[in-house]
Design a protein around this motif. Structure first.
Motif, short mmCIF file in Angstrom:
data_model
loop_
_atom_site.label_atom_id
_atom_site.label_comp_id
_atom_site.label_asym_id
_atom_site.label_seq_id
_atom_site.Cartn_x
_atom_site.Cartn_y
_atom_site.Cartn_z
N GLN A 29 17.92 39.85 -15.39
CA GLN A 29 17.71 41.63 -15.07
C GLN A 29 16.28 41.89 -15.59
N GLY A 30 15.50 40.98 -15.47
CA GLY A 30 13.88 41.65 -15.11
C GLY A 30 13.66 42.01 -13.76
N PHE A 31 14.29 41.05 -13.12
CA PHE A 31 14.10 41.42 -11.62
C PHE A 31 15.39 42.45 -11.07
N LEU A 32 15.87 42.93 -11.38
CA LEU A 32 16.39 44.71 -11.20
C LEU A 32 16.14 45.51 -11.91
N ASP A 33 14.67 45.47 -12.37
CA ASP A 33 14.55 45.83 -13.69
C ASP A 33 12.73 46.73 -12.72
N PHE A 34 13.33 47.55 -11.72
CA PHE A 34 12.51 47.53 -10.74
C PHE A 34 11.37 48.94 -11.69
N PHE A 35 11.78 49.14 -12.31
CA PHE A 35 10.78 50.22 -13.13
C PHE A 35 10.61 50.12 -14.36
N GLY A 36 10.41 49.25 -15.08
CA GLY A 36 9.57 48.37 -16.24
C GLY A 36 9.46 46.83 -16.25
N ASP A 37 9.37 46.15 -17.09
CA ASP A 37 8.81 45.18 -17.08
C ASP A 37 9.14 44.24 -15.56
N TRP A 38 9.49 44.57 -14.64
CA TRP A 38 9.42 43.73 -13.36
C TRP A 38 8.97 41.99 -13.01
N ASP A 39 10.01 41.58 -12.37
CA ASP A 39 10.26 39.64 -12.41
C ASP A 39 10.42 39.61 -11.37
N PRO A 40 9.22 39.26 -9.91
CA PRO A 40 10.25 39.04 -8.81
C PRO A 40 9.98 37.48 -8.53
N THR A 41 9.77 37.07 -9.94
CA THR A 41 10.21 35.62 -8.99
C THR A 41 11.76 35.10 -8.51
N LEU A 42 12.61 35.56 -8.51
CA LEU A 42 13.96 35.43 -8.03
C LEU A 42 13.72 35.94 -6.04
N ALA A 43 12.62 36.38 -6.18
CA ALA A 43 12.62 37.23 -5.28
C ALA A 43 12.10 36.08 -3.61
N PHE A 44 11.26 35.43 -4.84
CA PHE A 44 10.80 34.62 -3.80
C PHE A 44 12.05 32.99 -3.75
N VAL A 45 12.83 33.65 -4.35
CA VAL A 45 13.73 32.41 -4.61
C VAL A 45 15.46 32.50 -3.81
#
Length: 95
Positions: A29-45
């Motif tokens: 959910q953090g990865f999918l929350d672009f306009f909030g507290d975005w978590d990019p770690t799954l993009a690296f996965v």
């Protein structure tokens, strides 16, 4: 033999999902929350999966699977309506 290989592949895939954090709903959910507290770690996965898949496609060209059948064709790289709608529905399901 075929079922044993399928179980091994599924276990390896599941282990990879678990170790990468993709089973943690908060992380996804953090990865999918672009306009909030975005978590990019799954993009690296996901990006890290591109290299082994490219190698796998190259190694299977002109070969047949050990357990019969055919390897799937390469996916169409174009973005079409079905892909976009499916991605939106997937994201809405997590959101």
């Amino acid at each position: 033999m075929r079922n044993m290989l399928a179980a091994l592949a599924g276990a390896l895939f599941g282990t990879g999902l678990y170790l990468s954090g993709m089973t943690d709903t908060q992380k996804v959910q953090g990865f999918l929350d672009f306009f909030g507290d975005w978590d990019p770690t799954l993009a690296f996965v996901m990006g890290g999966a591109i290299l082994p898949m490219a190698v796998a496609w190259a190694l299977t060209r002109g070969r047949r699977p050990m357990v019969g059948g055919d390897f799937p064709e390469r996916p169409d790289p174009r973005l079409d309506r079905k892909l976009i709608v499916g991605a939106v529905l997937f994201g809405a399901g997590w959101g």
